[in-house]
Design a protein around this motif. Structure first.
Motif, PDB file in Angstrom:
ATOM      1  N   THR A 195       2.957  22.178   1.989  1.00  5.90           N
ATOM      2  CA  THR A 195       3.388  20.839   1.603  1.00  5.90           C
ATOM      3  C   THR A 195       4.063  20.116   2.757  1.00  5.90           C
ATOM      4  OG1 THR A 195       3.764  21.680  -0.642  1.00  5.90           O
ATOM      5  CG2 THR A 195       4.661  19.520  -0.131  1.00  5.90           C
TER       6      THR A 195
ATOM      7  N   GLY B  17       1.262  20.887   6.174  1.00  4.08           N
ATOM      8  CA  GLY B  17      -0.100  20.451   5.881  1.00  4.08           C
ATOM      9  C   GLY B  17      -0.171  19.020   5.388  1.00  4.08           C
ATOM     10  N   ARG B  18       0.628  18.729   4.367  1.00 10.48           N
ATOM     11  CA  ARG B  18       0.618  17.370   3.803  1.00 10.48           C
ATOM     12  C   ARG B  18       1.111  16.357   4.828  1.00 10.48           C
ATOM     13  NH1 ARG B  18      -2.509  15.861   0.232  1.00 10.48           N
ATOM     14  NH2 ARG B  18      -2.696  13.978   1.425  1.00 10.48           N
TER      15      ARG B  18
ATOM     16  N   ILE C 273      -1.671  15.696   7.434  1.00  5.39           N
ATOM     17  CA  ILE C 273      -2.704  14.817   6.878  1.00  5.39           C
ATOM     18  C   ILE C 273      -2.199  13.378   6.812  1.00  5.39           C
ATOM     19  CG2 ILE C 273      -4.056  14.286   4.817  1.00  5.39           C
ATOM     20  CD1 ILE C 273      -4.113  17.289   4.232  1.00  5.39           C
TER      21      ILE C 273
ATOM     22  N   GLN D 235      -3.669  10.036   8.735  1.00  5.78           N
ATOM     23  CA  GLN D 235      -4.019   8.815   8.006  1.00  5.78           C
ATOM     24  C   GLN D 235      -3.227   7.622   8.538  1.00  5.78           C
ATOM     25  OE1 GLN D 235      -3.411  10.728   3.989  1.00  5.78           O
ATOM     26  NE2 GLN D 235      -5.334   9.677   3.528  1.00  5.78           N
TER      27      GLN D 235
ATOM     28  N   PRO E 291      -1.156  12.598  -2.584  1.00  7.46           N
ATOM     29  CA  PRO E 291      -2.599  12.769  -2.376  1.00  7.46           C
ATOM     30  C   PRO E 291      -3.419  11.823  -3.236  1.00  7.46           C
ATOM     31  CG  PRO E 291      -1.705  14.562  -3.705  1.00  7.46           C
ATOM     32  CD  PRO E 291      -0.533  13.750  -3.242  1.00  7.46           C
TER      33      PRO E 291
ATOM     34  N   ASP F 233      -8.489  12.626   3.922  1.00  5.49           N
ATOM     35  CA  ASP F 233      -7.675  13.511   3.092  1.00  5.49           C
ATOM     36  C   ASP F 233      -8.533  14.641   2.516  1.00  5.49           C
ATOM     37  OD1 ASP F 233      -5.984  14.729   1.335  1.00  5.49           O
ATOM     38  OD2 ASP F 233      -5.239  12.913   0.416  1.00  5.49           O
ATOM     39  N   ASN F 234      -9.712  14.281   1.992  1.00 10.44           N
ATOM     40  CA  ASN F 234     -10.589  15.279   1.377  1.00 10.44           C
ATOM     41  C   ASN F 234     -11.153  16.263   2.396  1.00 10.44           C
ATOM     42  OD1 ASN F 234     -10.260  13.937  -1.098  1.00 10.44           O
ATOM     43  ND2 ASN F 234     -11.926  12.520  -0.622  1.00 10.44           N
TER      44      ASN F 234
ATOM     45  N   TYR G 297      -7.762  18.447   3.772  1.00  8.27           N
ATOM     46  CA  TYR G 297      -7.019  19.195   2.755  1.00  8.27           C
ATOM     47  C   TYR G 297      -7.467  20.657   2.644  1.00  8.27           C
ATOM     48  CZ  TYR G 297      -5.041  20.560  -1.714  1.00  8.27           C
ATOM     49  OH  TYR G 297      -4.368  21.229  -2.697  1.00  8.27           O
TER      50      TYR G 297
ATOM     51  N   ILE H 170      -4.430  22.974   3.774  1.00  6.69           N
ATOM     52  CA  ILE H 170      -3.628  23.269   2.588  1.00  6.69           C
ATOM     53  C   ILE H 170      -4.330  24.213   1.621  1.00  6.69           C
ATOM     54  CG2 ILE H 170      -2.493  22.259   0.562  1.00  6.69           C
ATOM     55  CD1 ILE H 170      -1.975  19.779   2.150  1.00  6.69           C
ATOM     56  N   GLY H 171      -5.639  24.043   1.452  1.00 10.81           N
ATOM     57  CA  GLY H 171      -6.362  24.741   0.401  1.00 10.81           C
ATOM     58  C   GLY H 171      -6.119  26.230   0.355  1.00 10.81           C
TER      59      GLY H 171
ATOM     60  N   THR I 180      -6.253  20.850  -7.468  1.00 10.10           N
ATOM     61  CA  THR I 180      -5.827  19.593  -6.850  1.00 10.10           C
ATOM     62  C   THR I 180      -5.101  18.698  -7.859  1.00 10.10           C
ATOM     63  OG1 THR I 180      -7.732  19.711  -5.363  1.00 10.10           O
ATOM     64  CG2 THR I 180      -6.608  17.594  -5.535  1.00 10.10           C
TER      65      THR I 180
END
Length: 348
Positions: A205, A208-209, A212, A216, A246, A285-286, A289, A293-294, A301
């Motif tokens: 989180t 990774g988040r 991302i 962006q 997200p 993002d897709n 992710y 993160i996955g 999700t």
């Protein structure tokens, strides 16, 4: 066989209720500092590997923790201070730009060319009491100024408490983990699994988040700069903040900016921004992710999205991390219950 005073059921129940009540009171006492506590834990988890390397170079635990804290301040806190200063300047410039005639005239022309909309706005403005509106505005501004002053003091307090806790999390990390192993009513392997999942969730989180969202924000900022949007740095970092949510967070920023460009007669730029935002900024993002993160978050999700939104609604900005962490703890505990139930069923 005699029964000791500690074995009497009502005494056990009373002890449990007393302990639970005290823990609830302690949580209420610590509630104002949840942001500082979560921030310190996140920084301690994120910097775990660099700190482990530092401990091989500096043997004294207190000295090592102090050096690590100074490095965190120089690498994170100081840049954030200068960034906040630049964002404040960009905010004032953006407000001045929106109040200028160059920005207001196209909007006024847009309204003037639509008589029905102009009539409704005129009816609305005629119903406003100017004196009452002025008093309300003054009270609102005074309240906001007091709130801003209070928030500044609160932010400084949270920052000091966070750094104070971070020092001890660096120095006494092994003691803290041992205490958790002792306090949690779980087996050694179960506690290890729970802490590992929580650590993975925080890393996914926070890093990774954030990564991302930074990508962006960079892509959106590039588009804002090319299209001549005022306050590029402000809007890029605003989009980065919203992109922590997200799925649709980035759209909440580039969408209104595209509409703003259209209202100012730049429909071509608005269309380009909409295409870039929809196909690149929001879609990246897709792509990132699953890579970042996955593999760390063992959740769907949709569950992650709801945990982040719910966390923000309940805890504020720290809910971006605290929400997924709570869901991770709940999932881990349910898995432990499921495993124990299967063991009982298999070996009655």
């Amino acid at each position: 066989m005699t029964t000791s005073r500690e074995d009497i059921p009502w005494r056990q129940i009373t002890l449990f209720l007393l302990t639970l009540g005290i823990l609830v009171l302690c949580a209420l006492v610590l509630q104002p500092f949840f942001t500082a506590i979560v921030g310190a834990i996140v920084l301690a988890v994120v910097t775990k590997h660099p700190y482990d390397w530092l401990t091989t170079k500096i043997k004294n635990r207190s000295t090592c923790a102090a050096v690590a804290l100074i490095l965190v301040i120089l690498a994170v806190i100081v840049p954030m201070f200068f960034l906040a200063h630049d964002l404040s300047e960009q905010t004032f410039k953006a407000i001045a730009s929106l109040r200028s005639n160059a920005s207001q005239n196209p909007i006024a022309d847009f309204i003037a060319n639509r008589p029905a909309l102009a009539s409704r706005l005129e009816t609305f403005t005629d119903s406003i009491d100017a004196n009452s509106a002025a008093r309300s505005t003054g009270a609102f501004l005074a309240g906001k100024f007091s709130s801003l002053l209070g928030n500044s003091i609160r932010v400084i307090t949270q920052l000091v408490v966070m750094l104070f806790l971070l020092f001890f999390l660096f120095r006494d990390r092994a003691l803290a983990i041992t205490s958790l192993h002792t306090l949690l009513p779980l087996r050694e392997d179960e506690t290890h699994e729970l802490l590992e999942r929580v650590g993975d969730t925080i890393l996914a989180t926070a890093l990774g988040r954030l990564t991302i969202a930074a990508v962006q924000g960079l892509l959106a900022g590039l588009a804002f700069w090319v299209l001549g949007v005022p306050g590029v740095i402000l809007w890029a970092f605003t989009l980065m903040a919203f992109a922590m949510i997200p799925a649709f967070g980035a759209f909440l920023v580039w969408g209104p900016i595209a509409i703003y460009l259209g209202f100012n007669g730049h429909w071509g730029k608005a269309a380009l921004l909409a295409i870039w935002g929809g196909l690149i900024v929001s879609t990246i993002d897709n792509i990132l992710y699953p890579i970042l993160i996955g593999g760390h978050l063992r959740a769907h999700t949709a569950t992650i999205l709801l945990s982040i939104l719910g966390g923000i609604a309940v805890f504020g900005p720290i809910g971006i991390i605290l929400g997924p962490v709570l869901f991770t703890i709940a999932t881990a505990l349910l898995d432990i219950w499921h495993a124990r139930t299967n063991q009982i069923a298999t070996h009655p």
